[in-house]
Design a protein around this motif. Structure first.
Motif, PDB file in Angstrom:
ATOM      1  N   GLY A  45       0.808  -1.210   0.000  1.00 37.64           N
ATOM      2  CA  GLY A  45       0.000   0.000   0.000  1.00 37.64           C
ATOM      3  C   GLY A  45       0.840   1.257   0.000  1.00 37.64           C
ATOM      4  O   GLY A  45       0.579   2.201  -0.752  1.00 37.64           O
ATOM      5  N   ALA A  46       1.884   1.286   0.820  1.00 35.97           N
ATOM      6  CA  ALA A  46       2.700   2.492   0.975  1.00 35.97           C
ATOM      7  C   ALA A  46       3.588   2.766  -0.236  1.00 35.97           C
ATOM      8  O   ALA A  46       3.925   3.914  -0.507  1.00 35.97           O
ATOM      9  N   ILE A  47       3.967   1.737  -0.973  1.00 30.45           N
ATOM     10  CA  ILE A  47       4.850   1.925  -2.129  1.00 30.45           C
ATOM     11  C   ILE A  47       4.065   2.049  -3.427  1.00 30.45           C
ATOM     12  O   ILE A  47       4.395   2.871  -4.281  1.00 30.45           O
ATOM     13  N   LEU A  48       3.021   1.246  -3.576  1.00 30.35           N
ATOM     14  CA  LEU A  48       2.276   1.222  -4.842  1.00 30.35           C
ATOM     15  C   LEU A  48       1.121   2.202  -4.901  1.00 30.35           C
ATOM     16  O   LEU A  48       0.678   2.573  -5.980  1.00 30.35           O
ATOM     17  N   GLY A  49       0.568   2.569  -3.755  1.00 27.03           N
ATOM     18  CA  GLY A  49      -0.609   3.424  -3.751  1.00 27.03           C
ATOM     19  C   GLY A  49      -1.875   2.618  -3.544  1.00 27.03           C
ATOM     20  O   GLY A  49      -1.824   1.396  -3.413  1.00 27.03           O
ATOM     21  N   ALA A  96      -4.520  -2.053   2.690  1.00 28.55           N
ATOM     22  CA  ALA A  96      -3.552  -1.622   1.664  1.00 28.55           C
ATOM     23  C   ALA A  96      -4.099  -0.416   0.903  1.00 28.55           C
ATOM     24  O   ALA A  96      -3.352   0.518   0.586  1.00 28.55           O
ATOM     25  N   PHE A  97      -5.407  -0.416   0.644  1.00 28.31           N
ATOM     26  CA  PHE A  97      -6.016   0.724  -0.045  1.00 28.31           C
ATOM     27  C   PHE A  97      -5.898   1.997   0.801  1.00 28.31           C
ATOM     28  O   PHE A  97      -5.483   3.047   0.300  1.00 28.31           O
ATOM     29  N   VAL A  98      -6.251   1.903   2.070  1.00 29.17           N
ATOM     30  CA  VAL A  98      -6.200   3.075   2.952  1.00 29.17           C
ATOM     31  C   VAL A  98      -4.762   3.563   3.120  1.00 29.17           C
ATOM     32  O   VAL A  98      -4.497   4.769   3.069  1.00 29.17           O
ATOM     33  N   ILE A  99      -3.830   2.641   3.293  1.00 25.63           N
ATOM     34  CA  ILE A  99      -2.416   3.033   3.408  1.00 25.63           C
ATOM     35  C   ILE A  99      -1.987   3.787   2.161  1.00 25.63           C
ATOM     36  O   ILE A  99      -1.371   4.845   2.240  1.00 25.63           O
ATOM     37  N   GLY A 100      -2.315   3.230   0.991  1.00 26.33           N
ATOM     38  CA  GLY A 100      -1.940   3.874  -0.270  1.00 26.33           C
ATOM     39  C   GLY A 100      -2.588   5.234  -0.445  1.00 26.33           C
ATOM     40  O   GLY A 100      -1.956   6.179  -0.918  1.00 26.33           O
ATOM     41  N   TRP A 101      -3.856   5.325  -0.066  1.00 21.35           N
ATOM     42  CA  TRP A 101      -4.568   6.601  -0.192  1.00 21.35           C
ATOM     43  C   TRP A 101      -3.931   7.659   0.706  1.00 21.35           C
ATOM     44  O   TRP A 101      -3.689   8.781   0.277  1.00 21.35           O
ATOM     45  N   LEU A 102      -3.657   7.270   1.948  1.00 25.79           N
ATOM     46  CA  LEU A 102      -3.024   8.216   2.867  1.00 25.79           C
ATOM     47  C   LEU A 102      -1.595   8.549   2.422  1.00 25.79           C
ATOM     48  O   LEU A 102      -1.175   9.705   2.482  1.00 25.79           O
ATOM     49  N   ALA A 103      -0.865   7.549   1.972  1.00 28.50           N
ATOM     50  CA  ALA A 103       0.512   7.776   1.513  1.00 28.50           C
ATOM     51  C   ALA A 103       0.536   8.757   0.347  1.00 28.50           C
ATOM     52  O   ALA A 103       1.411   9.621   0.267  1.00 28.50           O
ATOM     53  N   ALA A 104      -0.436   8.640  -0.558  1.00 31.43           N
ATOM     54  CA  ALA A 104      -0.511   9.567  -1.691  1.00 31.43           C
ATOM     55  C   ALA A 104      -0.787  10.991  -1.202  1.00 31.43           C
ATOM     56  O   ALA A 104      -0.212  11.954  -1.723  1.00 31.43           O
ATOM     57  N   ARG A 105      -1.653  11.133  -0.211  1.00 37.48           N
ATOM     58  CA  ARG A 105      -1.950  12.460   0.330  1.00 37.48           C
ATOM     59  C   ARG A 105      -0.753  13.024   1.085  1.00 37.48           C
ATOM     60  O   ARG A 105      -0.400  14.182   0.960  1.00 37.48           O
ATOM     61  N   ALA A 113      12.860  15.391   7.455  1.00 42.15           N
ATOM     62  CA  ALA A 113      12.764  13.934   7.293  1.00 42.15           C
ATOM     63  C   ALA A 113      11.887  13.303   8.373  1.00 42.15           C
ATOM     64  O   ALA A 113      11.103  12.400   8.078  1.00 42.15           O
ATOM     65  N   TRP A 114      11.978  13.792   9.613  1.00 33.18           N
ATOM     66  CA  TRP A 114      11.190  13.186  10.683  1.00 33.18           C
ATOM     67  C   TRP A 114       9.697  13.339  10.417  1.00 33.18           C
ATOM     68  O   TRP A 114       8.906  12.454  10.747  1.00 33.18           O
ATOM     69  N   LYS A 115       9.309  14.447   9.801  1.00 35.29           N
ATOM     70  CA  LYS A 115       7.889  14.681   9.518  1.00 35.29           C
ATOM     71  C   LYS A 115       7.416  13.759   8.392  1.00 35.29           C
ATOM     72  O   LYS A 115       6.357  13.132   8.499  1.00 35.29           O
ATOM     73  N   GLU A 116       8.194  13.663   7.324  1.00 39.81           N
ATOM     74  CA  GLU A 116       7.817  12.786   6.211  1.00 39.81           C
ATOM     75  C   GLU A 116       7.819  11.324   6.645  1.00 39.81           C
ATOM     76  O   GLU A 116       6.923  10.564   6.276  1.00 39.81           O
ATOM     77  N   ASN A 117       8.807  10.924   7.448  1.00 40.57           N
ATOM     78  CA  ASN A 117       8.838   9.556   7.973  1.00 40.57           C
ATOM     79  C   ASN A 117       7.626   9.299   8.870  1.00 40.57           C
ATOM     80  O   ASN A 117       6.996   8.245   8.788  1.00 40.57           O
ATOM     81  N   GLY A 118       7.319  10.264   9.718  1.00 47.81           N
ATOM     82  CA  GLY A 118       6.186  10.118  10.624  1.00 47.81           C
ATOM     83  C   GLY A 118       4.868   9.961   9.893  1.00 47.81           C
ATOM     84  O   GLY A 118       4.029   9.137  10.278  1.00 47.81           O
ATOM     85  N   LEU A 119       4.676  10.722   8.829  1.00 48.96           N
ATOM     86  CA  LEU A 119       3.432  10.607   8.052  1.00 48.96           C
ATOM     87  C   LEU A 119       3.352   9.261   7.347  1.00 48.96           C
ATOM     88  O   LEU A 119       2.280   8.658   7.256  1.00 48.96           O
ATOM     89  N   SER A 120       4.482   8.769   6.854  1.00 49.35           N
ATOM     90  CA  SER A 120       4.507   7.459   6.201  1.00 49.35           C
ATOM     91  C   SER A 120       4.165   6.357   7.208  1.00 49.35           C
ATOM     92  O   SER A 120       3.376   5.449   6.920  1.00 49.35           O
TER      93      SER A 120
END
Length: 185
Positions: A45-49, A96-105, A113-120
């Motif tokens: 989800g996090a890599i593919l969307g 996986a869908f929700v992870i991808g949706w949130l990761a895209a947002r 970096a800590w903020k981007e890592n935290g959101l991921s």
């Protein structure tokens, strides 16, 4: 859907299956074991969307449904999808869908970096834990006849490991996207 999309979906379905080679850890009193496959679902989800991550996970569930032993411990078959683990397995697709949706947002957010890592990591927690537990725990209670409260209490044993998996998935996914940017579809 492009050839690249199909290849990525098949690749991550294979990764999810490969993570199933790690033996299960049985949990006393619960018919649902601890596995490593939900880490691969979070990565998908996090890599593919949202669409491709859910499609990769759905492909694995299709393989399970037709009887292939692609789940941890060499398990498979329609009984797995209808049994106590079924809610968690269907939760993999939605998660996986929700992870991808949130990761895209969250990918649009720039900062330290800590903020981007935290959101991921947050995306992996929301989909990989929140959604999977929301679907899996009621299903577990229904399939086993346990009261919902007892099923939820029993599922707490999974939480520390799943939180660690979410951290690993979030950090790995962000690193992969930085080195090999894949549009989150």
């Amino acid at each position: 859907m492009t050839i690249r999309d199909i290849v990525l979906i098949a690749l991550f379905a294979a990764i999810i299956v490969a993570f199933g080679l790690v033996p299960v850890i049985p949990v006393a009193g619960l018919p649902v074991p601890i596995t490593l496959q939900n880490l691969a679902v979070m990565l998908a989800g996090a890599i593919l969307g949202p669409r491709r991550g859910a499609a990769a996970t759905a492909l694995v569930m299709l393989l399970v449904a037709i009887g292939l032993p692609v789940l941890s411990g060499g398990r498979g078959g329609l009984g797995m999808l209808l049994g106590p683990s079924g809610g968690f397995l269907f939760g993999f697709i939605a998660g996986a869908f929700v992870i991808g949706w949130l990761a895209a947002r969250f990918a649009r957010v720039r900062g330290p970096a800590w903020k981007e890592n935290g959101l991921s990591i947050l995306a992996c927690i929301a989909g990989g834990i929140g959604v999977c537990y929301a679907m899996g725990i009621p299903w577990l209670a229904l399939a086993t006849g346990l009261p919902l409260e007892k099923a939820a209490l029993g599922a707490l044993v999974f939480l520390p490991g799943d939180l660690a998996k979410a951290v690993v998935a979030g950090l790995v996914a962000r690193g992969v996207r930085r080195v090999y940017p894949i549009p989150l579809k």
